[in-house]
Scaffold this active site. Structure first.
Site, PDB file in Angstrom:
ATOM      1  N   ARG A  10      -5.075  -0.032  -9.282  1.00 18.64           N
ATOM      2  CA  ARG A  10      -5.423  -0.999  -8.220  1.00 18.64           C
ATOM      3  C   ARG A  10      -6.446  -0.333  -7.297  1.00 18.64           C
ATOM      4  NH1 ARG A  10      -0.935  -4.499  -5.442  1.00 18.64           N
ATOM      5  NH2 ARG A  10      -2.703  -5.939  -5.365  1.00 18.64           N
TER       6      ARG A  10
ATOM      7  N   ASN B 135      -6.806  -6.273   4.032  1.00 21.29           N
ATOM      8  CA  ASN B 135      -5.395  -6.639   3.860  1.00 21.29           C
ATOM      9  C   ASN B 135      -5.344  -7.875   2.961  1.00 21.29           C
ATOM     10  OD1 ASN B 135      -2.575  -6.190   4.451  1.00 21.29           O
ATOM     11  ND2 ASN B 135      -2.632  -8.031   5.714  1.00 21.29           N
TER      12      ASN B 135
ATOM     13  N   ALA C 125       0.799  -1.229   0.000  1.00 19.82           N
ATOM     14  CA  ALA C 125       0.000   0.000   0.000  1.00 19.82           C
ATOM     15  C   ALA C 125       0.839   1.290   0.000  1.00 19.82           C
ATOM     16  CB  ALA C 125      -0.979  -0.036   1.165  1.00 19.82           C
TER      17      ALA C 125
ATOM     18  N   GLN D  18       4.021 -13.401  -1.867  1.00 14.81           N
ATOM     19  CA  GLN D  18       4.789 -12.254  -1.345  1.00 14.81           C
ATOM     20  C   GLN D  18       5.581 -12.655  -0.098  1.00 14.81           C
ATOM     21  OE1 GLN D  18       1.599 -12.108  -2.277  1.00 14.81           O
ATOM     22  NE2 GLN D  18       1.037 -10.127  -3.122  1.00 14.81           N
TER      23      GLN D  18
ATOM     24  N   ASP E 132      -4.245  -2.441   3.796  1.00 10.71           N
ATOM     25  CA  ASP E 132      -4.354  -1.695   2.536  1.00 10.71           C
ATOM     26  C   ASP E 132      -5.396  -0.592   2.609  1.00 10.71           C
ATOM     27  OD1 ASP E 132      -3.273  -4.541   1.812  1.00 10.71           O
ATOM     28  OD2 ASP E 132      -2.630  -3.140   0.251  1.00 10.71           O
TER      29      ASP E 132
END
Ligand code: MRU
Length: 349
Positions: free
Chosen positions: A87, A244, A46, A193, A234
């Site tokens: 996004r 998130n 973010a 990630q 986020d």
């Protein structure tokens, strides 16, 4: 490592899709390529996409052939819309774009507007850097002397282009303070990630860690092997609901069931007072191929339908506390978040 850097006439972006195998950089020379880097996850996380988007608007300001202030502002707003559309879930993106466009709008002529856009984009990056360092110090005080921490996704410098990150900054600060911290790193399907980025960063920082499949969390918690969960965010709604990375909600349910505290670490740029609850947060859906063929390698029979929501929402009731750069907020969140944002709100700092 600098995941996002302003270079005057370009934005240099570390291509995180290639990590941990290769450290390669993209030179983005126009706003389209910055938007593309955000959309394709070359830059992600973010705060990092907020900073990249701020630089994207600054790039548009520097490169647009506009001869009047009005013409330039129209170009910046167009660039901003394109970046925001890249996004939809993390609010840092519209927050940073809004700040840079607003700064340019306050200037009196076209040259001053160009300068103001660049200065504000750099100020956004500087502000996030300071926020990450402050959150790390405030958050590490909540970590016990000996702690097994479970984390999800990537919340390090790669995700923030600032400090040592959000949740990961807290873990690193606790480790640096001499606490015996061990991190369970969720691999974080489907884009990995955790295994590709968090394991890479923690290894370089020398923080003891063990990689686990996302589905191991229940067993670890049931066995008393997790003392706390720390994640990033986020978008945090006005009532404290937290969007998130997909998988955070199920971790929160498990943590509540096992009496394990769950801390969310996020700068105030991630708090969105204009979004009343988690139900109002738009959850990005990404290509099914990220699930069926991660990195282009088939994980499922050809033609298998797949659903790929990138985020989920953890209800505020499952969050022990939210660590921000302005203090640690505990329930009730609606009033606590309003208090730290101040009466002028997030934008009017
Ligand atoms: O899809 P990503 O990799 O951009 O998702 C990132 C996360 O969900 C992080 O946990 C979040 O941005 C908060 S920490 C910087």
């Amino acid at each position: 490592v600098n995941p996002v850097a302003w270079e005057g006439e370009a934005v240099r972006i570390l291509d995180q899709r290639k990590l941990p195998v290769e450290e390669a950089y993209l030179e983005c020379r126009d706003v389209e390529s910055v938007a593309d880097a955000i959309r394709s996850l070359a830059v992600r996380g973010a705060p990092a996409i907020g900073i990249a988007a701020g630089f994207g608007v600054a790039l548009a300001a520097v490169r647009a052939p506009a001869r009047s202030r009005g013409e330039l502002l129209r170009e910046l707003r167009r660039a901003g819309r394109m970046l925001i559309a890249a996004r939809p879930t993390a609010v840092n993106l519209p927050w940073a774009v809004g700040r840079v466009v607003e700064a340019a709008s306050a200037a009196s002529d076209v040259d001053a507007a160009r300068e103001a856009a660049v200065a504000e984009a750099l100020a956004v990056a500087g502000r996030e850097d300071e926020a990450c360092l402050l959150m790390a110090e405030l958050g590490q005080a909540l970590v016990p002397e000996k702690a097994n921490v479970l984390t999800h996704c990537n919340t390090g410098r790669l995700a923030c282009a600032a400090g040592f990150g959000t949740a990961q900054g807290v873990m690193y600060a606790a480790h640096r303070a001499g606490k015996r911290v061990h991190v369970w790193v969720d691999e974080t399907r489907p884009v990995l990630q955790g295994s590709r980025l968090t394991a890479w960063e923690l290894q370089r920082l020398g923080v003891p860690m063990t990689l686990v499949a996302d589905s191991a969390a229940g067993l670890l918690m049931a066995g008393g092997r997790v003392d706390l969960v720390i994640v990033g965010a986020d978008r945090i709604a006005a009532n404290g609901d937290v969007a998130n990375k997909i998988g955070t909600y199920q971790l929160a349910v498990l943590a509540a069931h096992h009496g394990v505290p769950l801390y969310v670490t996020a700068p105030t740029s991630t708090i969105d007072p204009a979004t009343p609850t988690g139900r109002d947060i738009l959850i990005e859906e990404r290509a099914p191929e990220e699930v069926t063929a991660p990195g282009g390698v088939p994980f499922a029979p050809a033609g298998t339908p797949a659903l790929n929501p990138a985020f989920d929402v953890t209800p505020a009731a499952l969050v022990t506390a939210i660590i921000t750069e302005r203090g640690v907020v505990r329930p009730p969140y609606r009033s606590g978040l309003r208090r730290i944002l101040g009466h002028r709100g997030r934008r009017g700092e």
